[in-house]
Motif scaffolding. Structure first.
Motif, PDB file in Angstrom:
ATOM      1  N   LEU A  92       0.807  -1.157  -0.025  1.00  0.00           N
ATOM      2  CA  LEU A  92       0.105  -0.252   0.061  1.00  0.00           C
ATOM      3  C   LEU A  92       0.966   1.431   0.209  1.00  0.00           C
ATOM      4  CD1 LEU A  92      -2.557  -1.207   2.623  1.00  0.00           C
ATOM      5  CD2 LEU A  92      -2.928  -1.063   0.191  1.00  0.00           C
ATOM      6  N   GLY A  93       2.010   1.228   0.414  1.00  0.00           N
ATOM      7  CA  GLY A  93       2.873   2.255   0.238  1.00  0.00           C
ATOM      8  C   GLY A  93       2.716   3.209   1.640  1.00  0.00           C
ATOM      9  N   GLN A  94       3.423   4.480   1.732  1.00  0.00           N
ATOM     10  CA  GLN A  94       3.340   5.188   2.609  1.00  0.00           C
ATOM     11  C   GLN A  94       2.569   6.767   2.313  1.00  0.00           C
ATOM     12  OE1 GLN A  94       4.498   4.619   5.896  1.00  0.00           O
ATOM     13  NE2 GLN A  94       5.261   2.531   5.032  1.00  0.00           N
ATOM     14  N   GLY A  95       2.807   7.222   1.347  1.00  0.00           N
ATOM     15  CA  GLY A  95       2.234   8.453   1.001  1.00  0.00           C
ATOM     16  C   GLY A  95       1.990   8.886  -0.335  1.00  0.00           C
ATOM     17  N   PHE A  96       1.189   9.606  -0.466  1.00  0.00           N
ATOM     18  CA  PHE A  96       0.745   9.912  -1.957  1.00  0.00           C
ATOM     19  C   PHE A  96       1.830  10.723  -2.727  1.00  0.00           C
ATOM     20  CE2 PHE A  96      -0.860  12.687  -5.369  1.00  0.00           C
ATOM     21  CZ  PHE A  96      -1.557  11.877  -6.036  1.00  0.00           C
ATOM     22  N   LEU A  97       2.490  10.243  -3.862  1.00  0.00           N
ATOM     23  CA  LEU A  97       3.521  11.270  -4.690  1.00  0.00           C
ATOM     24  C   LEU A  97       3.099  11.425  -6.081  1.00  0.00           C
ATOM     25  CD1 LEU A  97       6.912  10.187  -3.184  1.00  0.00           C
ATOM     26  CD2 LEU A  97       5.711  12.599  -2.773  1.00  0.00           C
ATOM     27  N   TRP A  98       2.943  12.713  -6.527  1.00  0.00           N
ATOM     28  CA  TRP A  98       2.550  12.497  -7.952  1.00  0.00           C
ATOM     29  C   TRP A  98       3.708  11.888  -8.868  1.00  0.00           C
ATOM     30  CZ3 TRP A  98      -2.133  13.965  -9.962  1.00  0.00           C
ATOM     31  CH2 TRP A  98      -2.982  14.656  -8.998  1.00  0.00           C
ATOM     32  N   SER A  99       4.931  11.889  -8.369  1.00  0.00           N
ATOM     33  CA  SER A  99       6.185  11.519  -9.263  1.00  0.00           C
ATOM     34  C   SER A  99       5.949   9.772  -9.238  1.00  0.00           C
ATOM     35  CB  SER A  99       7.453  11.790  -8.593  1.00  0.00           C
ATOM     36  OG  SER A  99       7.336  11.158  -7.333  1.00  0.00           O
ATOM     37  N   ASP A 100       5.090   9.296  -8.365  1.00  0.00           N
ATOM     38  CA  ASP A 100       4.674   7.848  -8.425  1.00  0.00           C
ATOM     39  C   ASP A 100       4.032   7.271  -9.506  1.00  0.00           C
ATOM     40  OD1 ASP A 100       6.538   7.419  -6.337  1.00  0.00           O
ATOM     41  OD2 ASP A 100       4.917   7.133  -4.871  1.00  0.00           O
ATOM     42  N   LEU A 101       3.235   8.162  -9.848  1.00  0.00           N
ATOM     43  CA  LEU A 101       2.056   8.060 -11.134  1.00  0.00           C
ATOM     44  C   LEU A 101       3.057   7.753 -12.230  1.00  0.00           C
ATOM     45  CD1 LEU A 101      -0.883  10.266  -9.949  1.00  0.00           C
ATOM     46  CD2 LEU A 101      -0.593   7.865  -9.815  1.00  0.00           C
ATOM     47  N   LEU A 102       3.959   8.954 -12.426  1.00  0.00           N
ATOM     48  CA  LEU A 102       4.916   8.826 -13.367  1.00  0.00           C
ATOM     49  C   LEU A 102       5.661   7.781 -13.592  1.00  0.00           C
ATOM     50  CD1 LEU A 102       5.471  10.531 -16.160  1.00  0.00           C
ATOM     51  CD2 LEU A 102       7.441  11.574 -14.657  1.00  0.00           C
ATOM     52  N   ALA A 103       6.174   7.262 -12.637  1.00  0.00           N
ATOM     53  CA  ALA A 103       6.857   5.925 -12.374  1.00  0.00           C
ATOM     54  C   ALA A 103       6.143   4.595 -12.782  1.00  0.00           C
ATOM     55  CB  ALA A 103       7.670   5.749 -10.953  1.00  0.00           C
ATOM     56  N   TYR A 104       4.870   4.855 -12.364  1.00  0.00           N
ATOM     57  CA  TYR A 104       4.247   3.498 -12.455  1.00  0.00           C
ATOM     58  C   TYR A 104       3.699   3.534 -14.193  1.00  0.00           C
ATOM     59  CZ  TYR A 104       3.069   3.490  -7.632  1.00  0.00           C
ATOM     60  OH  TYR A 104       3.402   3.509  -6.261  1.00  0.00           O
ATOM     61  N   THR A 105       3.695   4.730 -14.634  1.00  0.00           N
ATOM     62  CA  THR A 105       3.204   4.828 -16.171  1.00  0.00           C
ATOM     63  C   THR A 105       4.434   4.261 -17.011  1.00  0.00           C
ATOM     64  OG1 THR A 105       1.915   6.573 -15.741  1.00  0.00           O
ATOM     65  CG2 THR A 105       2.339   6.333 -18.162  1.00  0.00           C
ATOM     66  N   PHE A 106       5.507   4.812 -16.593  1.00  0.00           N
ATOM     67  CA  PHE A 106       6.924   4.368 -17.309  1.00  0.00           C
ATOM     68  C   PHE A 106       7.319   2.930 -17.099  1.00  0.00           C
ATOM     69  CE2 PHE A 106      11.670   4.041 -17.369  1.00  0.00           C
ATOM     70  CZ  PHE A 106      11.865   4.541 -18.506  1.00  0.00           C
ATOM     71  N   GLY A 107       7.010   2.360 -15.932  1.00  0.00           N
ATOM     72  CA  GLY A 107       7.086   0.839 -15.638  1.00  0.00           C
ATOM     73  C   GLY A 107       6.365  -0.014 -16.363  1.00  0.00           C
ATOM     74  N   ILE A 108       4.943   0.243 -16.345  1.00  0.00           N
ATOM     75  CA  ILE A 108       3.928  -0.483 -17.180  1.00  0.00           C
ATOM     76  C   ILE A 108       4.253  -0.451 -18.662  1.00  0.00           C
ATOM     77  CG2 ILE A 108       1.639  -0.370 -17.767  1.00  0.00           C
ATOM     78  CD1 ILE A 108       1.031  -0.173 -14.910  1.00  0.00           C
ATOM     79  N   THR A 109       4.773   0.770 -19.277  1.00  0.00           N
ATOM     80  CA  THR A 109       4.860   1.086 -20.602  1.00  0.00           C
ATOM     81  C   THR A 109       6.044   0.085 -20.924  1.00  0.00           C
ATOM     82  OG1 THR A 109       4.268   3.299 -20.503  1.00  0.00           O
ATOM     83  CG2 THR A 109       5.485   2.576 -22.297  1.00  0.00           C
ATOM     84  N   ILE A 110       7.285   0.048 -20.115  1.00  0.00           N
ATOM     85  CA  ILE A 110       8.391  -0.999 -20.261  1.00  0.00           C
ATOM     86  C   ILE A 110       7.936  -2.323 -20.306  1.00  0.00           C
ATOM     87  CG2 ILE A 110      10.286  -1.913 -19.237  1.00  0.00           C
ATOM     88  CD1 ILE A 110      10.858   0.931 -18.066  1.00  0.00           C
ATOM     89  N   ALA A 111       7.095  -2.812 -19.365  1.00  0.00           N
ATOM     90  CA  ALA A 111       6.534  -4.019 -19.244  1.00  0.00           C
ATOM     91  C   ALA A 111       5.713  -4.568 -20.248  1.00  0.00           C
ATOM     92  CB  ALA A 111       5.882  -4.387 -18.000  1.00  0.00           C
ATOM     93  N   PHE A 112       4.551  -3.443 -20.972  1.00  0.00           N
ATOM     94  CA  PHE A 112       3.789  -3.769 -21.834  1.00  0.00           C
ATOM     95  C   PHE A 112       5.062  -4.073 -23.073  1.00  0.00           C
ATOM     96  CE2 PHE A 112       1.739  -1.708 -25.642  1.00  0.00           C
ATOM     97  CZ  PHE A 112       0.795  -2.674 -25.911  1.00  0.00           C
ATOM     98  N   LEU A 113       5.797  -3.082 -23.632  1.00  0.00           N
ATOM     99  CA  LEU A 113       6.673  -3.347 -24.680  1.00  0.00           C
ATOM    100  C   LEU A 113       7.450  -4.587 -24.757  1.00  0.00           C
ATOM    101  CD1 LEU A 113       7.465   0.513 -25.084  1.00  0.00           C
ATOM    102  CD2 LEU A 113       6.026  -0.765 -26.623  1.00  0.00           C
TER     103      LEU A 113
END
Length: 124
Positions: A92-113
């Protein structure tokens, strides 16, 4: 298809290990752990929903990651109690960060490709 499910399971386990290792050393930036987390979520979704189209899997994975990150905005006592456990903190993580949303988008894009590349390579 069974071999693909085994592959996705092994990828999940490997990425979990790498993600935990990334949190144990100061050499690796924290964002790497967030990227690995989202990659693990993608492969977990592939493991669970093997017949689902890759694009749909990527979208669902992104929704799961965004949902968990958004849930961090909630500071209800019951969820904070879960976050105080090792498993709860990792999931669940600790606290909300906008930068995490960007990291998740980047990671899923890497996995998808990467997944799309491997599937295409296996077809030829």
């Amino acid at each position: 298809m069974r071999n693909n499910r085994i592959l996705y399971f092994l990828l999940c386990i490997s990425i979990i290990a790498l993600g935990i290792l990334s949190r144990k050393t100061e050499i690796i930036p924290l964002v790497v752990g967030d990227i690995l987390y989202s990659i693990m979520i993608y492969f977990l979704m592939r493991f669970l929903f093997l017949k689902t189209k890759l694009q749909k899997t990527a979208f669902i994975s992104l929704l799961v990651c965004y949902g968990i990150e958004t849930l961090q905005l909630s500071q209800a006592d019951w969820i904070n109690e879960i976050r105080h456990t090792a498993f709860g903190r990792l999931v669940l993580g600790q606290g909300f960060l906008w930068s995490d949303l960007l990291a998740y988008t980047f990671g899923i894009t890497i996995a998808f490709l990467g997944d799309m590349y491997l599937i295409q390579k296996n077809k030829s």
